[in-house]
Design an enzyme around this catalytic site. Structure first.
Site, PDB file in Angstrom:
ATOM      1  N   HIS A  68       0.767   3.847  27.559  1.00 31.38           N
ATOM      2  CA  HIS A  68       1.835   3.246  28.356  1.00 31.38           C
ATOM      3  C   HIS A  68       1.266   2.816  29.697  1.00 31.38           C
ATOM      4  O   HIS A  68       0.103   3.081  30.018  1.00 31.38           O
ATOM      5  CB  HIS A  68       3.008   4.206  28.530  1.00 31.38           C
ATOM      6  CG  HIS A  68       3.972   4.195  27.374  1.00 31.38           C
ATOM      7  ND1 HIS A  68       4.740   3.100  27.057  1.00 31.38           N
ATOM      8  CD2 HIS A  68       4.275   5.143  26.443  1.00 31.38           C
ATOM      9  CE1 HIS A  68       5.486   3.360  25.995  1.00 31.38           C
ATOM     10  NE2 HIS A  68       5.223   4.595  25.597  1.00 31.38           N
ATOM     11  N   ASP A  94       2.948  -2.976  33.072  1.00 32.53           N
ATOM     12  CA  ASP A  94       3.907  -3.630  32.182  1.00 32.53           C
ATOM     13  C   ASP A  94       4.310  -5.020  32.660  1.00 32.53           C
ATOM     14  O   ASP A  94       4.236  -5.996  31.912  1.00 32.53           O
ATOM     15  CB  ASP A  94       5.176  -2.782  32.063  1.00 32.53           C
ATOM     16  CG  ASP A  94       5.077  -1.723  30.977  1.00 32.53           C
ATOM     17  OD1 ASP A  94       4.026  -1.642  30.319  1.00 32.53           O
ATOM     18  OD2 ASP A  94       6.049  -0.983  30.784  1.00 32.53           O
TER      19      ASP A  94
END
Length: 366
Positions: free
Chosen positions: A125, A155
């Site tokens: 992540h 992200d």
């Protein structure tokens, strides 16, 4: 107004994180984004990254599902997918299969580690990706573990925004050549690219690997946030001497203090002095004194306060869509401004295909 990307057709494979955000940005700018998602998927107005899109339910594992998806992809100019490497190939929707039907398709792939490299198949992540690039190590106070900077750096900044740039660059080239290509957007690559300034400063001997000793990481007294008398916070970013001089003047600080701005040996004590000064008044008091001046000042607002600030209200920085306050599309365009985004809506595959000038597949419902 239709927006600058009017006429651009995008297929987005439903996912989480940067892929949907990239699709939202394209939709905000006027692209026709159709999201392929599992049947039975529920969304509500709080799913902000779904705004402006049309949703089509396709079971990619069912008989005819692959053909339904390909019928859309054959008519698209851009495709966005964020699965692990190999997943789209196993579904029969990899670049080779798609380019066979649509040679000009720009095929955007969003992953953390990238399509190649020893970590490409591993889970991860945002925090993992920015850790590998040096970005996470540079964030936070000295002597403490680096805090997660939400998921802006990997992200969205290094991932979704870089993918959007890559997609539009490849689309521009495809309009000349008639040939599509794969855009491999890795969050590790993007987070590293966002760090270009700091790698350059380090090479020049102007950036330390020790947190809290540098110009922009809280080491400098003139670039940090400070607590006020009411427990709320303000920010100062008076980097240039003339702006720091204005800050000192308005705060009643002596000329000698102002003159020592770039003496790094004095930074710790100067920071303590500023902290003492800012604790003498409430945040609103400091806003009344400093906001709108060249002191490079702003209050630190929370999620509820930010939309109500006069500057944000004047610019329409936030909008209300079905009762959900959210950021407005950006940037602004002088001639082809996009309309306020509409909520995501479910549409039958046949209707989408008809709108895109294609015949419905055998399994598509009217």
């Amino acid at each position: 107004m239709p927006g600058p990307l009017e006429g651009v057709r995008v297929v987005e494979m439903a996912g989480i994180g940067p892929g949907p955000f990239c699709g939202m940005v394209l939709a905000d700018l006027g692209a026709d984004v159709v999201c392929i998602e599992r049947p039975g998927t529920e969304r509500d107005a709080s799913d902000i990254t779904a705004r402006g899109k049309r949703r089509v339910a396709i079971d990619l594992h069912a008989s005819g599902g692959r053909e339904d998806a390909l019928s859309l992809i054959a008519q698209a100019q851009l495709l966005v997918e964020g699965f692990r490497p190999g997943v789209m190939e196993r579904l029969g929707l990899g670049p080779a299969a798609c380019h066979k039907l649509n040679p000009a398709l720009v095929y955007g792939r969003m992953t953390g580690w990238g399509q190649t490299g020893p970590l490409s198949g591993a889970a991860g992540h945002d925090i993992n990706y920015i850790a590998l690039t040096g970005a996470l190590h540079a964030i936070g106070r000295p002597g403490e573990s680096p805090p997660p900077p939400l998921n802006y750096v990997g992200d969205y900044g290094g991932g979704a925004m870089l993918l959007a740039v890559g997609l539009l660059a490849a689309l521009h080239e495809a309009q000349r050549s008639g040939r599509g290509q794969v855009v491999d957007a890795a969050m590790t690559d993007g987070a590293a690219l966002l760090s270009a300034l700091f790698y350059g400063m380090k090479a020049a001997g102007r950036w330390s690997t020790q947190r809290g000793e540098n110009l922009l990481d809280g080491g400098a007294h003139f670039y940090d946030s400070y607590a006020c008398a009411d427990g709320r916070f303000i920010s100062v970013g008076a980097l240039e001497p003339k702006f720091f001089a204005r800050l000192c003047e308005l705060c009643g600080l002596e000329d000698e203090f102002c003159a020592g701005q770039m003496d790094r040996s004095r930074w710790p004590l100067m920071k303590l002095r500023l902290a003492d000064v800012f604790r003498t008044r409430t945040r609103d008091d400091w806003c009344a004194l400093l906001e709108g001046t060249d002191a490079c000042f702003a209050p630190v607002l929370d999620w509820d306060e930010a939309p109500a600030h006069p500057h944000n209200r004047a610019r329409g920085t936030f909008i209300d869509l079905q009762g959900v306050v959210q950021p407005a599309p950006a940037p602004r365009f002088s001639r082809t401004a996009a309309a306020q985004p509409m909520p995501a809506r479910v549409e039958p595959l046949a209707r989408v295909l008809e709108g895109w000038g294609a015949a419905a597949t055998a399994g598509a419902e009217a």
